[in-house]
Scaffold this motif. Structure first.
Motif, mmCIF file in Angstrom:
data_model
loop_
_atom_site.group_PDB
_atom_site.id
_atom_site.type_symbol
_atom_site.label_atom_id
_atom_site.label_comp_id
_atom_site.label_asym_id
_atom_site.label_seq_id
_atom_site.Cartn_x
_atom_site.Cartn_y
_atom_site.Cartn_z
ATOM 1 N N UNK A 43 -3.503 1.286 1.638
ATOM 2 C CA UNK A 43 -3.649 2.614 1.037
ATOM 3 C C UNK A 43 -4.354 2.528 -0.309
ATOM 4 N N UNK A 44 -4.078 1.476 -1.061
ATOM 5 C CA UNK A 44 -4.772 1.285 -2.334
ATOM 6 C C UNK A 44 -6.258 1.049 -2.146
ATOM 7 N N UNK A 45 -6.607 0.224 -1.173
ATOM 8 C CA UNK A 45 -8.023 -0.063 -0.906
ATOM 9 C C UNK A 45 -8.754 1.169 -0.391
ATOM 10 N N UNK A 46 -8.104 1.929 0.471
ATOM 11 C CA UNK A 46 -8.745 3.142 1.001
ATOM 12 C C UNK A 46 -8.922 4.175 -0.117
ATOM 13 N N UNK A 119 -0.463 5.135 11.505
ATOM 14 C CA UNK A 119 -1.193 5.963 10.528
ATOM 15 C C UNK A 119 -2.035 5.086 9.607
ATOM 16 N N UNK A 120 -1.466 3.976 9.162
ATOM 17 C CA UNK A 120 -2.190 3.080 8.264
ATOM 18 C C UNK A 120 -3.386 2.444 8.976
ATOM 19 N N UNK A 121 -3.191 1.998 10.208
ATOM 20 C CA UNK A 121 -4.287 1.353 10.944
ATOM 21 C C UNK A 121 -5.410 2.342 11.277
ATOM 22 N N UNK A 122 -5.066 3.556 11.633
ATOM 23 C CA UNK A 122 -6.101 4.562 11.901
ATOM 24 C C UNK A 122 -6.889 4.856 10.623
ATOM 25 N N UNK A 123 -6.195 4.950 9.500
ATOM 26 C CA UNK A 123 -6.876 5.183 8.221
ATOM 27 C C UNK A 123 -7.815 4.022 7.890
ATOM 28 N N UNK A 124 -7.376 2.802 8.151
ATOM 29 C CA UNK A 124 -8.239 1.634 7.917
ATOM 30 C C UNK A 124 -9.477 1.716 8.800
ATOM 31 N N UNK A 125 -9.291 2.036 10.074
ATOM 32 C CA UNK A 125 -10.431 2.136 10.999
ATOM 33 C C UNK A 125 -11.413 3.213 10.540
ATOM 34 N N UNK A 167 -7.295 11.666 5.512
ATOM 35 C CA UNK A 167 -6.427 12.605 4.806
ATOM 36 C C UNK A 167 -5.161 12.876 5.618
ATOM 37 N N UNK A 168 -5.340 13.158 6.893
ATOM 38 C CA UNK A 168 -4.195 13.423 7.764
ATOM 39 C C UNK A 168 -3.283 12.221 7.914
ATOM 40 N N UNK A 169 -3.856 11.034 8.004
ATOM 41 C CA UNK A 169 -3.040 9.821 8.110
ATOM 42 C C UNK A 169 -2.228 9.591 6.841
ATOM 43 N N UNK A 170 -2.834 9.846 5.688
ATOM 44 C CA UNK A 170 -2.106 9.700 4.430
ATOM 45 C C UNK A 170 -0.936 10.666 4.355
ATOM 46 N N UNK A 171 -1.188 11.908 4.746
ATOM 47 C CA UNK A 171 -0.118 12.909 4.748
ATOM 48 C C UNK A 171 0.967 12.511 5.748
ATOM 49 N N UNK A 172 0.559 12.117 6.931
ATOM 50 C CA UNK A 172 1.529 11.705 7.958
ATOM 51 C C UNK A 172 2.360 10.522 7.470
ATOM 52 N N UNK A 173 1.730 9.566 6.817
ATOM 53 C CA UNK A 173 2.434 8.381 6.337
ATOM 54 C C UNK A 173 3.551 8.774 5.377
ATOM 55 N N UNK A 174 3.215 9.569 4.354
ATOM 56 C CA UNK A 174 4.271 9.891 3.393
ATOM 57 C C UNK A 174 5.252 10.907 3.931
ATOM 58 N N UNK A 175 4.878 11.688 4.930
ATOM 59 C CA UNK A 175 5.844 12.579 5.575
ATOM 60 C C UNK A 175 6.861 11.762 6.381
ATOM 61 N N UNK A 176 6.388 10.729 7.059
ATOM 62 C CA UNK A 176 7.296 9.864 7.816
ATOM 63 C C UNK A 176 8.271 9.177 6.860
ATOM 64 N N UNK A 177 7.752 8.677 5.735
ATOM 65 C CA UNK A 177 8.613 7.984 4.793
ATOM 66 C C UNK A 177 9.640 8.886 4.122
ATOM 67 N N UNK A 178 9.284 10.152 3.958
ATOM 68 C CA UNK A 178 10.221 11.067 3.314
ATOM 69 C C UNK A 178 11.112 11.789 4.322
ATOM 70 N N UNK A 179 10.926 11.491 5.603
ATOM 71 C CA UNK A 179 11.750 12.091 6.637
ATOM 72 C C UNK A 179 11.380 13.519 6.978
ATOM 73 N N UNK A 180 10.170 13.934 6.621
ATOM 74 C CA UNK A 180 9.726 15.312 6.887
ATOM 75 C C UNK A 180 8.873 15.405 8.141
ATOM 76 N N UNK A 181 8.670 14.288 8.823
ATOM 77 C CA UNK A 181 7.848 14.316 10.034
ATOM 78 C C UNK A 181 8.652 13.914 11.244
#
Length: 181
Positions: A43-46, A119-125, A167-181
């Motif tokens: 996420x930092x590199x992206x 989500x992270x792998x799709x964002x990397x791709x 953008x969507x992968x980033x949102x999905x990632x932090x939504x999963x971590x916060x339990x909102x997805x």
């Protein structure tokens, strides 16, 4: 003469800013919730890639670089033969991108499980795809330009599409971590 960014470049820079912010929020959540190290690094590199893209768009660096490369070819007397140089560069870029894509498709994607990892792998791709697109625009092979900038504006479709997916992968990632997805 410095090139001024067009209105479309400024709009793209703003969109890249939203994508970078999404990646930075994902990075903060990855660190704050003690996720796997490669998540935070990715996420930092992206985010860094999109920040570089903002600078490139704002200062028209891509156009400046393309102009400088053309100037070098003119000074060396190779501008008329540039297609002989551009063809192999395009082929090399395409082979590298296809190899990375095939590797990702057949090895990495089969082993990845879990919404955060996916989500992270799709964002990397997608980040790799945007980098490839940027390099294609810099190489500026006429037949590729005709495809990218032609009536379908594939350049815009690919650029906006890949950025939106990140953008969507980033949102999905932090939504999963916060339990909102």
């Amino acid at each position: 003469m410095p090139l001024a960014p067009s209105m479309l470049s400024l709009m793209a820079a703003c969109f890249y800013g939203a994508v970078a912010m999404s990646c930075l929020i994902a990075l903060a959540h990855a660190i704050g919730r003690r996720q796997i190290t490669w998540h935070a690094l990715s996420w930092g590199a992206i985010a860094a890639l999109f920040l570089v893209l903002i600078v490139m768009r704002f200062f028209a660096l891509e156009e400046l670089l393309r102009g400088e490369l053309r100037l070098v070819l003119r000074v060396e007397g190779a501008y008329d033969d540039r297609r002989a140089l551009q063809g192999p560069i395009f082929a090399a870029l395409f082979i590298v991108a296809a190899t990375i894509g095939a590797f990702w498709l057949f090895t990495v994607s089969r082993r990845i499980r879990g919404r955060r990892n996916i989500a992270t792998m799709i964002a990397i791709a997608c980040a790799c795809g945007i980098t490839f697109l940027m390099l294609l625009r810099i190489v500026s092979l006429h037949s590729v330009d005709a495809l990218l900038y032609g009536p379908l504006k594939l350049n815009w479709i690919i650029d906006i599409g890949l950025s939106a997916v990140v953008l969507g992968c980033g949102v999905q990632y932090w939504r999963v971590l916060t339990g909102k997805a």
